[in-house]
Write an enzyme that holds these catalytic residues in place. Structure first.
Site, PDB file in Angstrom:
ATOM      1  N   ASP A 151       3.705  -4.967 -12.346  1.00 37.19           N
ATOM      2  CA  ASP A 151       2.753  -6.287 -12.096  1.00 37.19           C
ATOM      3  C   ASP A 151       2.441  -7.218 -13.135  1.00 37.19           C
ATOM      4  O   ASP A 151       2.398  -8.347 -12.802  1.00 37.19           O
ATOM      5  CB  ASP A 151       1.250  -5.286 -11.988  1.00 37.19           C
ATOM      6  CG  ASP A 151       0.889  -4.717 -13.157  1.00 37.19           C
ATOM      7  OD1 ASP A 151       1.838  -4.165 -13.825  1.00 37.19           O
ATOM      8  OD2 ASP A 151      -0.327  -4.578 -13.328  1.00 37.19           O
ATOM      9  N   ARG A 158       0.250  -7.331 -20.857  1.00 37.56           N
ATOM     10  CA  ARG A 158      -0.901  -6.580 -21.259  1.00 37.56           C
ATOM     11  C   ARG A 158      -0.466  -5.034 -21.176  1.00 37.56           C
ATOM     12  O   ARG A 158       0.618  -4.619 -20.803  1.00 37.56           O
ATOM     13  CB  ARG A 158      -1.798  -6.853 -20.483  1.00 37.56           C
ATOM     14  CG  ARG A 158      -1.933  -6.337 -19.054  1.00 37.56           C
ATOM     15  CD  ARG A 158      -3.238  -6.721 -18.201  1.00 37.56           C
ATOM     16  NE  ARG A 158      -3.086  -6.370 -16.860  1.00 37.56           N
ATOM     17  CZ  ARG A 158      -3.384  -7.193 -15.693  1.00 37.56           C
ATOM     18  NH1 ARG A 158      -4.091  -8.140 -15.992  1.00 37.56           N
ATOM     19  NH2 ARG A 158      -3.292  -6.463 -14.544  1.00 37.56           N
ATOM     20  N   GLU A 165      -0.319  -2.751 -19.245  1.00 35.15           N
ATOM     21  CA  GLU A 165      -0.293  -1.926 -17.970  1.00 35.15           C
ATOM     22  C   GLU A 165       1.263  -2.343 -17.728  1.00 35.15           C
ATOM     23  O   GLU A 165       1.880  -1.019 -17.819  1.00 35.15           O
ATOM     24  CB  GLU A 165      -1.070  -3.119 -17.055  1.00 35.15           C
ATOM     25  CG  GLU A 165      -1.227  -2.347 -15.573  1.00 35.15           C
ATOM     26  CD  GLU A 165      -2.225  -3.108 -15.019  1.00 35.15           C
ATOM     27  OE1 GLU A 165      -2.538  -2.919 -13.664  1.00 35.15           O
ATOM     28  OE2 GLU A 165      -3.043  -4.070 -15.498  1.00 35.15           O
ATOM     29  N   ASP A 193       2.154  -4.907  -5.043  1.00 38.94           N
ATOM     30  CA  ASP A 193       2.713  -6.171  -5.607  1.00 38.94           C
ATOM     31  C   ASP A 193       4.198  -6.062  -5.112  1.00 38.94           C
ATOM     32  O   ASP A 193       4.638  -7.125  -4.542  1.00 38.94           O
ATOM     33  CB  ASP A 193       2.841  -6.350  -7.092  1.00 38.94           C
ATOM     34  CG  ASP A 193       1.480  -6.186  -7.571  1.00 38.94           C
ATOM     35  OD1 ASP A 193       0.551  -4.934  -7.176  1.00 38.94           O
ATOM     36  OD2 ASP A 193       0.823  -6.955  -8.443  1.00 38.94           O
ATOM     37  N   TRP A 203      -0.858  -0.479  -0.309  1.00 40.30           N
ATOM     38  CA  TRP A 203      -0.481  -0.066  -1.327  1.00 40.30           C
ATOM     39  C   TRP A 203       0.656   1.107  -0.936  1.00 40.30           C
ATOM     40  O   TRP A 203       1.891   1.044  -0.949  1.00 40.30           O
ATOM     41  CB  TRP A 203      -1.320   0.538  -2.504  1.00 40.30           C
ATOM     42  CG  TRP A 203      -2.088  -0.779  -3.281  1.00 40.30           C
ATOM     43  CD1 TRP A 203      -1.583  -0.688  -4.663  1.00 40.30           C
ATOM     44  CD2 TRP A 203      -2.722  -1.534  -2.942  1.00 40.30           C
ATOM     45  NE1 TRP A 203      -2.166  -1.763  -5.131  1.00 40.30           N
ATOM     46  CE2 TRP A 203      -2.978  -2.320  -4.344  1.00 40.30           C
ATOM     47  CE3 TRP A 203      -3.440  -2.071  -1.779  1.00 40.30           C
ATOM     48  CZ2 TRP A 203      -3.931  -3.521  -4.407  1.00 40.30           C
ATOM     49  CZ3 TRP A 203      -3.941  -3.331  -1.740  1.00 40.30           C
ATOM     50  CH2 TRP A 203      -4.240  -4.008  -3.087  1.00 40.30           C
ATOM     51  N   GLU A 255      -1.993 -14.098 -11.699  1.00 40.29           N
ATOM     52  CA  GLU A 255      -2.716 -13.111 -11.177  1.00 40.29           C
ATOM     53  C   GLU A 255      -3.904 -13.658 -10.634  1.00 40.29           C
ATOM     54  O   GLU A 255      -4.070 -12.978  -9.198  1.00 40.29           O
ATOM     55  CB  GLU A 255      -3.072 -11.830 -12.259  1.00 40.29           C
ATOM     56  CG  GLU A 255      -3.758 -10.917 -11.533  1.00 40.29           C
ATOM     57  CD  GLU A 255      -4.141  -9.721 -12.535  1.00 40.29           C
ATOM     58  OE1 GLU A 255      -4.255  -8.432 -12.105  1.00 40.29           O
ATOM     59  OE2 GLU A 255      -4.125 -10.135 -13.626  1.00 40.29           O
ATOM     60  N   HIS A 277       2.221 -12.789 -12.912  1.00 41.78           N
ATOM     61  CA  HIS A 277       2.076 -11.847 -11.935  1.00 41.78           C
ATOM     62  C   HIS A 277       2.512 -12.236 -10.486  1.00 41.78           C
ATOM     63  O   HIS A 277       1.897 -12.988 -10.004  1.00 41.78           O
ATOM     64  CB  HIS A 277       0.522 -11.720 -11.853  1.00 41.78           C
ATOM     65  CG  HIS A 277      -0.055 -10.309 -11.604  1.00 41.78           C
ATOM     66  ND1 HIS A 277      -0.356  -9.330 -12.404  1.00 41.78           N
ATOM     67  CD2 HIS A 277      -0.328  -9.720 -10.548  1.00 41.78           C
ATOM     68  CE1 HIS A 277      -0.766  -8.539 -11.955  1.00 41.78           C
ATOM     69  NE2 HIS A 277      -0.723  -8.407 -10.826  1.00 41.78           N
TER      70      HIS A 277
END
Length: 969
Positions: A465, A469, A471, A478, A529, A740, A761
């Protein structure tokens, strides 16, 4: 002399793959021809043990077929660790026969677990703390006899490894073995090391770091997700000229130590002390008496699989464009591009000099480097010099997302950094670039570049994603919204095949799909998702004609649909459970990430979409009972949706842009309700001054839904908006990747919340699919996947630029659609690869006007043609074509800064463009020439005070004049 040849042979998507575990590999090829309309009529494939083909192992003989992709090997059972050679010839519809293609090969891996002789090894805990941070060094000396025929290394490690042989790095792969659902599937790699070995003493070295396996992921101090021990598992097979073999394996005879890498983490970076380097540690003359021993380690690994995805590599090197000192006093490098990878630098400094690099994506509104969005990720590289000669360093087991680099401790940096000593190495899965798009609008071209750079940065072994950061996870939504765009830009067959196998492995027994794959996050079951389980394999199938991936994933697809079916009180609606909804939509309530569109509305639409895909997949795979079952289920879902969410008069109960978009896109409404939904979507955008307020669910489809619903010009206006919120707003704010949030950087220069604000993103980059498919016009007939039957239908009505071109390297070859508009003519160029056909629409053309290659249309190369209300429709075979016809009013190019004033069609458009290109004009011009004065020139005069009324008056007078006349104000 005519040209017909077979080229670009691939085995399982790849050219000459080394070490694959597929027991019945598939072959594909492309055909080059100098004749239009070339179709393959027959093929012959031969497979042999030797390159001379004196002994053919498998021969299809002449097979009457136009199939040229994914032809499955069906010869004798393959042996492990064996190279096989293959070649192809074809016959075409003009009774021509090619020569044999150039010989290609593939080499099998170990094929089954019986071939493994190695043991998992790790340093003896009595000598090295297994939980310590420094990277491990493992080594082994061995002796090789003379007369080596070939040598291969097969192996893997957890977390990440680098391999060395006799002092040299083996391979150029990074972050091996990649990230999979480690407990279920771990990739091993194969290396040809024939040229690395020498007669007599040899040494192999392995470097091991934490990586995804046991490093910090998801949350602070969240470690050891898969296990708490690093370990290596390797074996070398040496084959001699006399046919004998020797095997060297990882066992407890290896030696272990630590070295210069004191710390290395995916999120946090790397610390390297060059004073601790062990020179020649992977060579045979190295003394390892002070090293510790190794032990056999039991590992929770259930299946080793040969490398499936493209390896991660350095794919490009960028030079910094500038260095500067910020208002806060920091020395900063500017790479000119938000990239993902690492900095390699050179330095000459006394021993013990500490150099620190801190990576970030943007500067704040004061010009200071901004680290706030990294959450707890450090993205920091620390290097301590050895002293003496010039040293060169790049980190080994980490990557950063950045454009700017804060540099501390570099010698002499107070006098400016020597840019030539720094380079940015771009790192991602080394996929083949397949798509290109450009047009006459520089902002749209920059948007396209941002989409591509966003994909490169986030397709690093898994579709992440964000790359900066703490993550960097494989979020399913995505990936599914972006996959049509992704598969245009790059060849993603192996990439998504591997990731889908991890999705299937991590899917719960009840069919539920986790939010992220590989599953390290927890939570699961959200609409849009979990639907990655159906959407992604179906899109891979459509793009590449890959029935095998569809068959592999079918049970997973079915399990997901059945999971949804069991939710709630009504099996035809999905109105229970947790859902992200239209994530990050601008119509969300204050302090909420979730848009206003009802979540059960979204969930039921995606339930329908996944059911439709499952039904279609069953049809492709010949599963007739499931076709019948899921056709019925689909009809019932749509029926219940209309009862629940559509009023008797055809109004949607959820009055949002996203609700209307997905209802149209996924065929949830029909007839008058469909017309009303399209009309009301258009009205919602008009009422919002042609601005979107959609999030992750609605944005990917909004322009597609508008064009599909008959409001293409609104879709164009949406793309071309450059104020907040819009795609081009980001571009004008200096973005070099996709953000993002629509307002990751707000209009006043401040930032969205640090909590979740990535500047790389790719989800909103899904607009690319509409640009390629609709604006440029490259699409396919989905009944014949992989672009076997191509559709070229460009839409340039309402477009504000005069030219667009897209090209795509399909499984059959290059497809091109390029159009150019002038006031007088439309020109469309098309390339269609051999062994395919195409249907072309020439918008607003009349048969009498159309020229192809400066000649009127005639049958032959043009298979058929007819005039329709939309324009002229043609069917053609392969080849290059150039169509030209008279430009009808309404298809004229819209206005740019170089447009002469007289070309405007109406005052409102003139006013809009004048306001855009000449916002600071203050005085009226003394003389106004209708032929010479363009908007750009008018803006440059800086002399006019043009109110809306004044523009209308000028335009009214201009419209009466002949070319070359002069208007005196």
């Amino acid at each position: 002399m005519t040209l017909l040849k077979v080229k670009a042979l691939t085995c399982e998507y790849r050219i000459n793959p080394l070490g694959i575990d597929i027991k019945r590999p598939r072959f594909s090829w492309k055909i080059e021809s100098d004749r239009r309309g070339t179709m393959q009529k027959a093929y012959q494939i031969q497979v042999a043990n030797q390159e001379d083909f004196n002994e053919v192992l498998w021969d299809t003989r002449i097979t009457q077929s136009d199939e040229s992709i994914h032809i499955e090997y069906s010869g004798p059972e393959l042996n492990p660790r064996k190279r096989y050679f293959y070649r192809v010839k074809v016959w075409d519809n003009f009774d021509r026969e090619t020569e044999w293609s150039e010989t290609a090969w593939w080499e099998t891996g170990l094929l089954n677990s019986d071939e493994w002789k190695a043991e998992w090894i790790t340093p003896d805990p009595d000598g090295i703390d297994p939980l310590s941070e420094p990277a491990f060094l493992l080594r082994k000396e061995f002796t090789i006899k003379a007369g080596i025929s070939s040598a291969r290394i097969y192996g893997t490690g957890v977390g990440l490894y680098e391999l060395y042989l006799n002092g040299d790095r083996v391979g150029n792969e990074l972050l091996a073995p990649g990230w999979t659902s480690y407990h279920n599937r771990l990739q091993y790699q194969t290396y040809d090391v024939t040229g690395h070995l020498q007669d007599g003493p040899n040494a192999i070295g392995i470097m091991l770091a934490d990586g995804w396996y046991k490093g910090n992921l998801v949350r602070e101090n969240n470690r050891n997700i898969y296990g708490d021990r690093r370990a290596a598992f390797f074996q070398i097979y040496v084959t001699y000229n006399d046919g004998t073999e020797e095997v060297i394996v990882t066992d407890n005879t290896w030696r272990a130590s630590t070295g210069p890498i004191l710390f290395s983490e995916i999120y946090h970076g790397e610390k390297y002390d060059a004073r601790l380097e062990k020179e020649d540690w992977s060579q045979s003359n190295y003394s390892d008496q002070d090293w510790t021993g190794t032990i056999i380690q039991e590992m929770p690994i259930t299946q080793l699989v040969a490398q499936e995805n493209y390896p991660t590599r350095v794919t490009e090197v960028l030079n910094p464009i500038d260095s500067f000192v910020t208002p806060a006093g920091d020395t900063v490098l500017d790479m000119g591009q938000n990239m993902v990878g690492r900095i390699r630098f050179k330095v000459n400094a006394p021993a013990g000099t500490r150099i620190v690099l801190k990576h970030a994506e943007v500067l704040d509104k004061d010009g200071n480097i901004y680290f706030g969005n990294l959450k707890f990720a450090k993205q920091q590289i620390e290097y301590i010099t050895n002293g003496g000669n010039t040293e060169t360093y790049a980190p080994h087991f980490t990557f950063q997302g950045f454009r700017y680099v804060k540099v501390e401790g570099y010698p002499g940096q107070e006098n400016g950094l020597p840019l030539e000593n720094f380079m940015g190495e771009v790192i991602h899965s080394d996929m083949e670039r397949t798509g290109e798009f450009d047009c006459s609008d520089p902002l749209v071209n920059r948007l396209q570049q941002n989409i591509v750079w966003g994909q490169r940065g986030n397709f690093l072994d898994v579709p992440t994603d964000c790359p900066q950061r703490s993550e960097r996870l494989g979020w399913t939504a995505d990936a599914q919204v972006f996959i049509p765009t992704a598969l245009f830009n790059y060849h993603g067959g192996p990439f998504f095949t591997k990731w889908l196998r991890d999705l299937k492995a991590d899917q719960l027994p009840d069919g539920n799909v986790p939010f992220v794959i590989p599953n390290v996050e927890g939570g699961m079951g959200s609409a849009a998702w979990g639907d990655a389980a159906t959407i992604i394999p179906w899109t891979v199938y459509q793009t590449y004609g890959d029935k095998r991936v569809l068959a592999e994933q079918f049970d997973s697809m079915k399990a997901w649909v059945e999971y949804i079916r069991r939710q709630g009180k009504n099996e035809y609606l999905w109105n229970t459970g947790f859902h992200f909804g239209d994530w990050l939509a601008l119509d969300a309530k204050e302090n909420s990430f979730v848009g206003a569109t009802a979540r059960d509305f979204i969930a039921t639409v995606f339930y329908s979409h996944s059911t439709r895909i499952l039904r279609d997949a069953a049809e492709v795979l010949g599963r007739s009972e499931e076709v019948q079952e899921y056709s019925f289920l689909l009809d019932k879902i749509i029926e219940k949706f209309n009862h629940e969410f559509v009023s008797p008069s055809g109004r949607l109960v959820s009055p949002t842009q996203t609700a209307h978009v997905i209802a149209l896109m996924f065929d949830m409404v029909d007839g008058k309700a469909k017309e009303r939904t399209a009309y009301e979507l258009n009205q919602l955008l008009i009422q919002n001054d042609y601005h979107l307020n959609t999030g992750f669910v609605g944005t990917p489809y909004i322009c597609l839904a508008l064009s599909k619903g008959g409001y293409h010009e609104t879709a164009v206006k949406l793309l071309m908006k450059d104020d907040f919120p819009s795609w081009l707003y980001q571009v004008k704010k200096g973005a070099t990747t996709v953000w993002e949030h629509w307002d990751s950087i707000k209009q006043d220069g401040s930032f969205w919340s640090d909590q979740m604000n990535s500047f790389n993103h790719y989800a909103y980059g899904s607009i690319g699919n509409w640009m390629y498919k609709v604006v440029a016009g490259i699409d396919m007939d989905t009944v014949l996947p992989a672009y076997k039957k191509i559709k070229i239908e460009p839409k340039f009505a309402g477009i504000s630029f005069t030219q667009a071109k897209a090209a795509y390297e399909s499984m059959y070859g290059r497809i091109l659609s390029s159009w150019n508009l002038t006031n007088e003519t439309v020109e469309i160029e098309v390339e269609i690869p051999a062994n395919t056909t195409a249907e072309i629409l020439l918008p607003k053309a009349h048969l009498a006007d159309v020229l192809e290659g400066n000649k009127p249309l005639v049958s032959g190369d043009i298979h058929s043609y007819m005039e329709t209300a939309e324009g002229v429709r043609l069917t053609i075979g392969s080849g290059s074509y150039h169509f030209r016809y008279r430009n009808e009013s309404g298809l004229k190019p819209r206005f740019t800064e170089d447009t002469p004033i007289i070309d405007f069609l109406d005052y409102s458009e003139a006013v809009a463009v004048l306001e855009k290109f000449a916002p600071s004009i203050t005085k009226p011009p003394a003389i106004f020439s209708t032929k010479a004065r363009s908007l750009k020139e008018l803006a440059e005069l800086q002399e006019a005070n043009l109110t809306v009324d004044r523009v209308k008056a000028i335009m009214e007078e201009v419209s009466k004049l002949e070319w070359g006349a002069v208007l005196v104000n």
